[in-house]
Design a protein around this motif. Structure first.
Motif, PDB file in Angstrom:
ATOM      1  N   MET A 123       0.835  -1.203   0.000  1.00 19.41           N
ATOM      2  CA  MET A 123       0.000   0.000   0.000  1.00 19.41           C
ATOM      3  C   MET A 123       0.872   1.257   0.000  1.00 19.41           C
ATOM      4  O   MET A 123       0.654   2.178  -0.790  1.00 19.41           O
ATOM      5  N   LEU A 124       1.890   1.285   0.868  1.00 20.88           N
ATOM      6  CA  LEU A 124       2.738   2.487   0.938  1.00 20.88           C
ATOM      7  C   LEU A 124       3.477   2.707  -0.371  1.00 20.88           C
ATOM      8  O   LEU A 124       3.468   3.809  -0.939  1.00 20.88           O
ATOM      9  N   THR A 125       4.102   1.639  -0.900  1.00 27.02           N
ATOM     10  CA  THR A 125       4.957   1.852  -2.056  1.00 27.02           C
ATOM     11  C   THR A 125       4.155   2.084  -3.326  1.00 27.02           C
ATOM     12  O   THR A 125       4.598   2.838  -4.185  1.00 27.02           O
ATOM     13  N   SER A 126       2.974   1.467  -3.460  1.00 27.75           N
ATOM     14  CA  SER A 126       2.244   1.669  -4.719  1.00 27.75           C
ATOM     15  C   SER A 126       1.722   3.098  -4.784  1.00 27.75           C
ATOM     16  O   SER A 126       1.769   3.721  -5.858  1.00 27.75           O
ATOM     17  N   ALA A 127       1.257   3.646  -3.648  1.00 30.96           N
ATOM     18  CA  ALA A 127       0.805   5.040  -3.673  1.00 30.96           C
ATOM     19  C   ALA A 127       1.961   5.969  -4.004  1.00 30.96           C
ATOM     20  O   ALA A 127       1.843   6.866  -4.844  1.00 30.96           O
ATOM     21  N   THR A 128       3.111   5.721  -3.391  1.00 29.52           N
ATOM     22  CA  THR A 128       4.245   6.609  -3.628  1.00 29.52           C
ATOM     23  C   THR A 128       4.736   6.511  -5.058  1.00 29.52           C
ATOM     24  O   THR A 128       5.052   7.522  -5.690  1.00 29.52           O
ATOM     25  N   SER A 129       4.781   5.291  -5.606  1.00 24.63           N
ATOM     26  CA  SER A 129       5.310   5.203  -6.960  1.00 24.63           C
ATOM     27  C   SER A 129       4.306   5.727  -7.976  1.00 24.63           C
ATOM     28  O   SER A 129       4.723   6.269  -9.006  1.00 24.63           O
ATOM     29  N   SER A 130       2.990   5.624  -7.694  1.00 21.87           N
ATOM     30  CA  SER A 130       2.025   6.259  -8.608  1.00 21.87           C
ATOM     31  C   SER A 130       2.226   7.754  -8.622  1.00 21.87           C
ATOM     32  O   SER A 130       2.216   8.389  -9.688  1.00 21.87           O
ATOM     33  N   HIS A 131       2.416   8.334  -7.438  1.00 19.66           N
ATOM     34  CA  HIS A 131       2.620   9.782  -7.363  1.00 19.66           C
ATOM     35  C   HIS A 131       3.900  10.183  -8.089  1.00 19.66           C
ATOM     36  O   HIS A 131       3.922  11.168  -8.826  1.00 19.66           O
ATOM     37  N   ALA A 132       4.972   9.380  -7.908  1.00 17.02           N
ATOM     38  CA  ALA A 132       6.229   9.703  -8.571  1.00 17.02           C
ATOM     39  C   ALA A 132       6.080   9.631 -10.079  1.00 17.02           C
ATOM     40  O   ALA A 132       6.591  10.487 -10.820  1.00 17.02           O
ATOM     41  N   LEU A 133       5.330   8.631 -10.537  1.00 17.02           N
ATOM     42  CA  LEU A 133       5.113   8.458 -11.972  1.00 17.02           C
ATOM     43  C   LEU A 133       4.332   9.636 -12.544  1.00 17.02           C
ATOM     44  O   LEU A 133       4.708  10.214 -13.575  1.00 17.02           O
ATOM     45  N   ALA A 134       3.245  10.032 -11.859  1.00 18.30           N
ATOM     46  CA  ALA A 134       2.439  11.143 -12.358  1.00 18.30           C
ATOM     47  C   ALA A 134       3.240  12.434 -12.349  1.00 18.30           C
ATOM     48  O   ALA A 134       3.186  13.224 -13.305  1.00 18.30           O
ATOM     49  N   ASN A 135       4.015  12.633 -11.285  1.00 15.63           N
ATOM     50  CA  ASN A 135       4.800  13.864 -11.182  1.00 15.63           C
ATOM     51  C   ASN A 135       5.870  13.905 -12.264  1.00 15.63           C
ATOM     52  O   ASN A 135       6.092  14.950 -12.903  1.00 15.63           O
ATOM     53  N   ALA A 136       6.523  12.760 -12.526  1.00 17.38           N
ATOM     54  CA  ALA A 136       7.548  12.739 -13.559  1.00 17.38           C
ATOM     55  C   ALA A 136       6.947  12.982 -14.931  1.00 17.38           C
ATOM     56  O   ALA A 136       7.516  13.709 -15.754  1.00 17.38           O
ATOM     57  N   ALA A 137       5.757  12.398 -15.173  1.00 17.02           N
ATOM     58  CA  ALA A 137       5.127  12.596 -16.473  1.00 17.02           C
ATOM     59  C   ALA A 137       4.732  14.057 -16.659  1.00 17.02           C
ATOM     60  O   ALA A 137       4.889  14.621 -17.747  1.00 17.02           O
ATOM     61  N   LEU A 138       4.247  14.694 -15.603  1.00 14.21           N
ATOM     62  CA  LEU A 138       3.848  16.096 -15.724  1.00 14.21           C
ATOM     63  C   LEU A 138       5.067  16.996 -15.889  1.00 14.21           C
ATOM     64  O   LEU A 138       5.046  17.959 -16.656  1.00 14.21           O
ATOM     65  N   THR A 139       6.143  16.668 -15.176  1.00 14.41           N
ATOM     66  CA  THR A 139       7.356  17.481 -15.300  1.00 14.41           C
ATOM     67  C   THR A 139       7.968  17.350 -16.687  1.00 14.41           C
ATOM     68  O   THR A 139       8.528  18.297 -17.219  1.00 14.41           O
ATOM     69  N   ALA A 140       7.827  16.177 -17.266  1.00 14.74           N
ATOM     70  CA  ALA A 140       8.359  15.990 -18.607  1.00 14.74           C
ATOM     71  C   ALA A 140       7.506  16.669 -19.655  1.00 14.74           C
ATOM     72  O   ALA A 140       7.835  16.633 -20.841  1.00 14.74           O
ATOM     73  N   GLY A 141       6.399  17.274 -19.250  1.00 13.09           N
ATOM     74  CA  GLY A 141       5.611  18.049 -20.190  1.00 13.09           C
ATOM     75  C   GLY A 141       4.516  17.277 -20.875  1.00 13.09           C
ATOM     76  O   GLY A 141       4.022  17.685 -21.921  1.00 13.09           O
ATOM     77  N   LEU A 142       4.105  16.169 -20.304  1.00 16.28           N
ATOM     78  CA  LEU A 142       3.029  15.378 -20.896  1.00 16.28           C
ATOM     79  C   LEU A 142       1.702  15.952 -20.416  1.00 16.28           C
ATOM     80  O   LEU A 142       1.419  15.915 -19.223  1.00 16.28           O
TER      81      LEU A 142
END
Lengths: 161, 106, 124
Positions: free
Chosen positions: C87-106
């Motif tokens: 539970m802890l890691t899946s929430a954190t990695s989803s957030h990291a994924l979304a943040n990285a995608a947004l930072t990359a300009g997607l």
């Protein structure tokens, strides 16, 4: 003090996972626990977030409510996955949180991400950018209850850290 | 019934491989691989119970943690193109402008 | 007394194993549903929502199912550990994924995806 908390947690984790209690194994356990302590001192992560025992009761009260919310949100997203027509309407909203400490903010953001249908995309200060699957469900007012519960569960009484 | 659950998990992992192979962007692939890892953890746990060996759960715990670390490592590498950058955000002015796109159409 | 207990068709062990198997099967089917969502949804951010079905309820039901079949308490503790970490890691990695995608300009696709008379307002 906080070192003692990490020591306690590491020892309990080893005891719960091993199941062997011979002297040799206990020696290995002591060695690994000491190694963990040295490493966490080197990483400088020994602070009051490393051993949140004081707020354990708050978290224990928060988890069942969160589970129920996750199950309700799951049902919505499962229906969205299996519909023949793809009638989703994604939205981005800004949510303002009242949580003060970092731990409460992380709890709130992780709870939003853990409920299917909403993902926290960005945190800046006390504003969060939330991406939601349905525009009607993702309004800033729908997170007020979760915000208040997170603040009650993880924030220390009164003062911000 | 456990065998049916195993087969269902393997089917969903195969379907996920399609997304991992033909995802249009990098992030689709990382998402698929991360989800694949979660399913692998469940598969290892179930397989241990089918075989009657609960030692498999130790491997499942390890796989959970390694899956998380590898996802973060891949994302960090493709964001900074290096592993040598500290991940701290506070007090650091980022090179990119703050994100303004995608306002809610309210 | 033990004979009577073993003669009864519905003692606790039978119920436990059957219920555990059924819950595992339900969780695995939810994993398939999440995967179908990952295959169908249009962009990264919506696919994240579908993947989080797998990570929360699919994993939760499967692990709860095998926790019902656990032979002793040490196995139970391990399953609870896996559940907490997941539970802890899946929430954190989803957030990291979304943040990285947004930072990359997607840019996420905003607005209704329904192909209908309202097509002209939001989606490009």
């Amino acid at each position: 003090m906080h070192l003692l908390g990490i020591l306690l947690a590491a020892t309990a984790f080893w005891m719960a996972n091993s199941g062997h209690y011979k002297p040799l194994m206990l020696g290995f356990a002591a060695a690994s626990v000491v190694l963990t302590l040295i490493l966490s001192l080197r990483f400088k992560i020994v602070d009051r977030e490393g051993s949140p025992y004081v707020r354990l009761l708050g978290f224990l009260a928060y988890v069942p409510w969160l589970t129920w919310e996750v199950l309700k949100a799951n049902w919505v997203v499962i229906r969205a996955c299996l519909r023949a027509d793809l009638d989703i309407s994604p939205a981005l909203v800004k949510v303002r949180t009242t949580c003060k400490s970092d731990l409460a903010k992380v709890t709130f953001a992780n709870s939003i991400t853990l409920t299917p249908g909403t993902v926290t995309v960005e945190i800046q200060g006390d504003k969060m950018l939330v991406h939601g699957l349905y525009e009607a469900n993702t309004v800033p007012e729908s997170f007020i209850g979760m915000d208040a519960r997170c603040a009650r569960a993880a924030d220390p009484k009164g003062a911000a850290s | 019934m456990m065998l049916a659950a195993l087969i269902a998990l393997i089917v969903s992992m195969c379907l996920l491989l399609i997304r991992a192979l033909m995802g249009p962007t990098l992030y689709d692939r990382v998402l698929a691989v991360n989800s694949f890892g979660t399913k692998t953890v469940l598969l290892i746990g179930l397989m241990g119970f089918v075989m009657g060996r609960s030692d498999f759960l130790d491997i499942a715990i390890l796989y959970t943690l390694i899956n998380f670390v590898s996802t973060i490592a891949v994302l960090k590498f493709f964001r900074y193109r290096s592993f040598q950058v500290p991940l701290a955000r506070r007090g650091e002015s980022r090179a990119e402008a703050p994100v303004t796109g995608g306002e809610p159409n309210a | 007394m033990p004979e009577a207990a073993s003669l009864m068709p519905l003692d606790w062990n039978t119920i436990r194993v059957a219920l555990g198997g059924a819950l595992s099967l339900l969780g695995a089917l939810l994993c398939i549903v999440g995967t179908i969502g990952v295959l169908r949804f249009p962009d990264v951010y919506t696919r994240l929502h579908a993947a989080s079905i797998t990570d929360t309820s699919g994993a939760g039901f499967v692990l709860f199912g095998i926790a019902l079949m656990a032979p002793d308490w040490i196995v139970l503790v391990k399953i609870v550990c896996i559940l907490i970490f997941l539970m802890l890691t899946s929430a954190t990695s989803s957030h990291a994924l979304a943040n990285a995608a947004l930072t990359a300009g997607l840019q996420p696709k905003i607005g209704s995806m329904r192909k209908g008379p309202h097509e002209d307002e939001a989606s490009p």
